[in-house]
Design a protein around this motif. Structure first.
Motif, mmCIF file in Angstrom:
data_model
loop_
_atom_site.group_PDB
_atom_site.id
_atom_site.type_symbol
_atom_site.label_atom_id
_atom_site.label_comp_id
_atom_site.label_asym_id
_atom_site.label_seq_id
_atom_site.Cartn_x
_atom_site.Cartn_y
_atom_site.Cartn_z
ATOM 1 N N PHE A 217 35.724 34.544 27.534
ATOM 2 C CA PHE A 217 36.050 34.999 28.673
ATOM 3 C C PHE A 217 36.323 33.906 29.949
ATOM 4 N N PHE B 200 46.535 41.846 47.662
ATOM 5 C CA PHE B 200 46.266 41.224 46.264
ATOM 6 C C PHE B 200 44.932 40.275 46.511
ATOM 7 N N ASN B 201 45.108 39.548 47.404
ATOM 8 C CA ASN B 201 44.105 38.280 47.818
ATOM 9 C C ASN B 201 42.822 39.119 47.587
ATOM 10 N N HIS C 47 53.442 40.060 41.990
ATOM 11 C CA HIS C 47 52.258 40.254 41.190
ATOM 12 C C HIS C 47 52.434 40.874 39.943
ATOM 13 N N PRO C 48 51.479 40.480 39.057
ATOM 14 C CA PRO C 48 51.763 41.106 37.686
ATOM 15 C C PRO C 48 50.860 42.524 37.609
ATOM 16 N N GLU C 49 51.091 43.288 36.509
ATOM 17 C CA GLU C 49 50.235 44.245 36.152
ATOM 18 C C GLU C 49 49.504 43.699 34.900
ATOM 19 N N TRP C 50 48.232 43.747 35.259
ATOM 20 C CA TRP C 50 47.439 43.013 33.883
ATOM 21 C C TRP C 50 46.056 43.664 33.680
ATOM 22 N N PHE C 51 45.735 43.540 32.379
ATOM 23 C CA PHE C 51 44.674 44.235 31.851
ATOM 24 C C PHE C 51 43.802 42.958 31.086
ATOM 25 N N ASN C 52 42.442 43.074 31.142
ATOM 26 C CA ASN C 52 41.780 42.065 30.555
ATOM 27 C C ASN C 52 40.312 42.562 30.119
ATOM 28 N N ALA D 157 33.686 38.717 38.089
ATOM 29 C CA ALA D 157 33.881 37.729 36.874
ATOM 30 C C ALA D 157 32.587 36.925 36.702
ATOM 31 N N PHE E 202 39.835 34.217 32.164
ATOM 32 C CA PHE E 202 39.766 34.503 33.653
ATOM 33 C C PHE E 202 40.341 33.134 34.225
ATOM 34 N N MET F 149 37.818 40.609 42.266
ATOM 35 C CA MET F 149 37.496 40.593 40.635
ATOM 36 C C MET F 149 36.966 39.276 40.513
ATOM 37 N N THR F 150 37.150 38.009 41.230
ATOM 38 C CA THR F 150 36.461 36.819 41.035
ATOM 39 C C THR F 150 35.215 36.831 41.185
ATOM 40 N N TRP G 218 39.074 45.674 32.719
ATOM 41 C CA TRP G 218 39.811 45.986 33.717
ATOM 42 C C TRP G 218 41.286 45.826 33.927
ATOM 43 N N PHE G 219 41.807 46.525 34.788
ATOM 44 C CA PHE G 219 43.357 46.486 34.997
ATOM 45 C C PHE G 219 43.457 46.294 36.616
ATOM 46 N N ASN G 220 44.484 45.624 36.735
ATOM 47 C CA ASN G 220 44.622 45.367 38.033
ATOM 48 C C ASN G 220 46.379 45.395 38.512
ATOM 49 N N VAL G 221 46.686 45.802 39.395
ATOM 50 C CA VAL G 221 48.095 45.624 39.910
ATOM 51 C C VAL G 221 48.019 45.756 41.432
ATOM 52 N N TYR G 222 48.499 44.564 42.104
ATOM 53 C CA TYR G 222 48.608 44.401 43.501
ATOM 54 C C TYR G 222 47.158 44.683 44.053
ATOM 55 N N PHE H 122 41.800 40.272 44.001
ATOM 56 C CA PHE H 122 41.538 39.304 43.169
ATOM 57 C C PHE H 122 40.479 38.714 43.600
#
Lengths: 96, 96
Positions: free
Chosen positions: A38, B38-39, A58-63, B49, A42, B45-46, B61-65, B42
């Motif tokens: 992880f 997004f700022n 910006h991306p669409e992303w899954f983690n 994390a 990350f 998310m940080t 998890w999934f993120n878009v913008y 994320f």
């Protein structure tokens, strides 16, 4: 001004990337990544996030744990643009 | 040792969280978040994390913008455990 890539541009540009594939039912490209853990996953996402913010793209992303799945597409053109290629190139440059 | 929550524990604990819902077809809980941009997404998310790494318990998890969707479940017990509740509580504590 952002332009949607033509079919030819799309094919040529995507072929130069590493492991990006078309997404079924969407004009988008996707790549899956697997890291050691992880922390590494990350850390990678953080590098991409900073680049994405700089590009304002910006991306669409899954983690989940060591896996990251990234989908790129350009909302404004409802498909792929040069920005997706640029972000994908950056992502390729920081992975193998 | 990680224990799977009993149905009663699950119901009681999840009810105390904010906006977490059961996931169809899986013993997991999910919550969606929307941020200013997004700022902020994320950045959130940080924080999650870092907490996740500290707990050695990681989200899907999934993120878009400005959107983040988090799913919590405990692989080792194939369902919900106290760890999911703890991580959800932390997430709730840093969001409204």
């Amino acid at each position: 001004m952002i332009h949607k890539l033509t079919s030819e541009q799309r094919a040529t540009q995507v072929a130069k990337l590493h492991g990006w594939q078309a997404v079924a039912g969407r004009d988008a490209i996707q790549r899956q990544f697997r890291f050691a853990d992880f922390n590494e996953a990350f850390g990678f996402m953080t590098r991409v996030a900073i680049k994405a913010q700089e590009m304002d793209h910006h991306p669409e992303w899954f983690n989940v744990y060591d896996k990251v799945e990234i989908t790129l597409s350009t909302h404004e053109v409802d498909g792929l643009s040069e920005r997706d290629i640029e972000l994908a190139r950056f992502i390729d440059s920081i992975t193998s």
